[in-house]
Design an enzyme around this catalytic site. Sequence first.
Site, short mmCIF file in Angstrom:
data_model
loop_
_atom_site.label_atom_id
_atom_site.label_comp_id
_atom_site.label_asym_id
_atom_site.label_seq_id
_atom_site.Cartn_x
_atom_site.Cartn_y
_atom_site.Cartn_z
N LYS A 1 -2.36 -11.25 8.57
CA LYS A 1 -1.28 -10.30 9.02
C LYS A 1 0.16 -10.98 9.15
O LYS A 1 1.20 -10.40 8.62
CB LYS A 1 -1.62 -9.45 10.22
N ASN A 2 0.09 -11.98 10.03
CA ASN A 2 1.44 -12.67 10.20
C ASN A 2 1.83 -13.55 9.48
O ASN A 2 2.96 -14.17 9.55
CB ASN A 2 1.13 -13.34 11.72
N CYS B 1 8.07 -4.48 23.57
CA CYS B 1 6.76 -3.62 23.34
C CYS B 1 5.87 -4.03 24.72
O CYS B 1 6.47 -4.62 25.42
CB CYS B 1 6.34 -4.28 21.99
N ARG C 1 10.95 -9.20 24.47
CA ARG C 1 10.83 -9.83 23.34
C ARG C 1 12.26 -9.78 22.53
O ARG C 1 12.57 -9.31 21.67
CB ARG C 1 9.72 -9.33 22.18
N ASP D 1 -2.34 -15.31 20.70
CA ASP D 1 -3.12 -14.10 19.94
C ASP D 1 -4.55 -14.02 20.23
O ASP D 1 -5.16 -12.93 19.57
CB ASP D 1 -2.62 -13.93 18.52
N ARG E 1 -3.57 -1.72 13.58
CA ARG E 1 -2.43 -2.45 13.15
C ARG E 1 -2.77 -3.90 12.50
O ARG E 1 -2.21 -4.40 11.73
CB ARG E 1 -1.39 -2.62 14.25
#
Length: 419
Positions: A22-23, A116, A121, A303, A396
């Site tokens: 995803k990243n 978030c 951030r 993560d 997500r």
Amino acid sequence: MDKILIRGGNPLKGSVQVRGAKNSALPLMAAALLAEETCVLHNVPCLHDVFTMDKILSEMGMAIDFTGRTMTMDPKGVSSHEAPYELVRKMRASFFVLGPLLGRFSKAKVSLPGGCAIGTRPVDIHLKGLESLGVKIRIEDGYVVAEGRPQGANIALDFPSVGATENLMCAASKAQGVTRLTNVAREPEIVDLANFLNGMGAQISGAGTDLITILGVDSLGGTEHVVIPDRIEAGTLLIAGVATHGDVTVLNADADHLPVFLDKLRDMGAEVEVHGSRIRAAAKNGLKAVDVSTQVYPGFPTDLQAQIMALACVAEGASIIKENVFENRFMQVAELTRMGAVIDVDGNSAVVRGVPKLSGAPVMASDLRASAALVIAGLAATSGETSITRVYHIDRGYERIEERLASLGADIRRVRDGQ
Ligand code: EPZ
């Protein structure tokens, strides 16, 4: 809204495919704005965040066809240099269009991302770096308004921010002159982005090291590229196997992207084997406590912090987990505690005292990786049922997680909330 129901206690066994990262997919999609011809991405994960980025780029004029896991992007119709708030607020990664827009148009107007769950951030490192490239930046009504063709410069980042490194690489790839970036992020996703940009004709060297050198070019063409495997998904699935005293192999993974993490699993007593792109983790016996301190790559990934905390909840002894990358990334603690975990938080440090068993409970997902931790705890729980609401947080970053865990023997299903 959906919820996920889990009855834990089944050891997970078997193998499961790891999807594209995803990243990596998100910055690659944004970087396609720099191309003057069609780009094709393979191994793109089918995730809500990817669909959101698809929508943002499409609204800017990019023609996108996303079939299976192949994404064809034709940027010739891109006419807008603006990314509106109503889309950027949904996903922080939308801010990654700033650098590519500057590289393409020498101007950009992108909404400041909201904070978030895991912290405010800020984007100060992004903006300071772009100003070092000679770009004029002003904040207007919650938007970043940037103007000017980037000029090559020597830039040392205050912190090796992943997103800032990616935005600056994209802007510098079309700059006038040479840019040297130091104190940069060294994640595998940075290397993937450099390879994608070089495939388009950029002149980038040193990605993955502390010094990235970029010789600006006047135009970039199309290219075809395979997104690297998702190291965080691989780690999450391996932890699920170990937490249930199972034996799980992830396929199409890259163990070189998880050096510290795999050693931590071994320190906890798991059996970990690597055979090419297959990584196997098994835990027949009890697990031992371990200390974890999250760091930028190649250190232990932030993560995977919530997920290994869930594993530590059922390990013998006390584990000390330090979150050094984000300011507020212990959102999983309160919900894990409701399942019987014993966790004491003091600032950015948590002491997890292993317990003999966890019990299922109704819990609520808060952010992507905290939600993954709740799934792991639900799988490890040996009594009761865990019901997780707000699973859109999980969708997500993980493709149909309940189907893939069920294929390994988990008693897990998705139901419409209210059922
Ligand atoms: C990327 O976020 C990832 N997201 C995150 O993954 C990941 O946790 C993070 O890198 C760190 O590895 C994507 O790639 C889409 P940072 P990013 O800039 O770029 C501070 C997930 O779960 N900072 O490296 O936003 C920041 O507040 C997500 O998949 C500044 O202070 O992360 C944070 O504390 C979550 N000023 C730290 O640096 C800035 O200008 C690391 O942030 C930028 C960042």
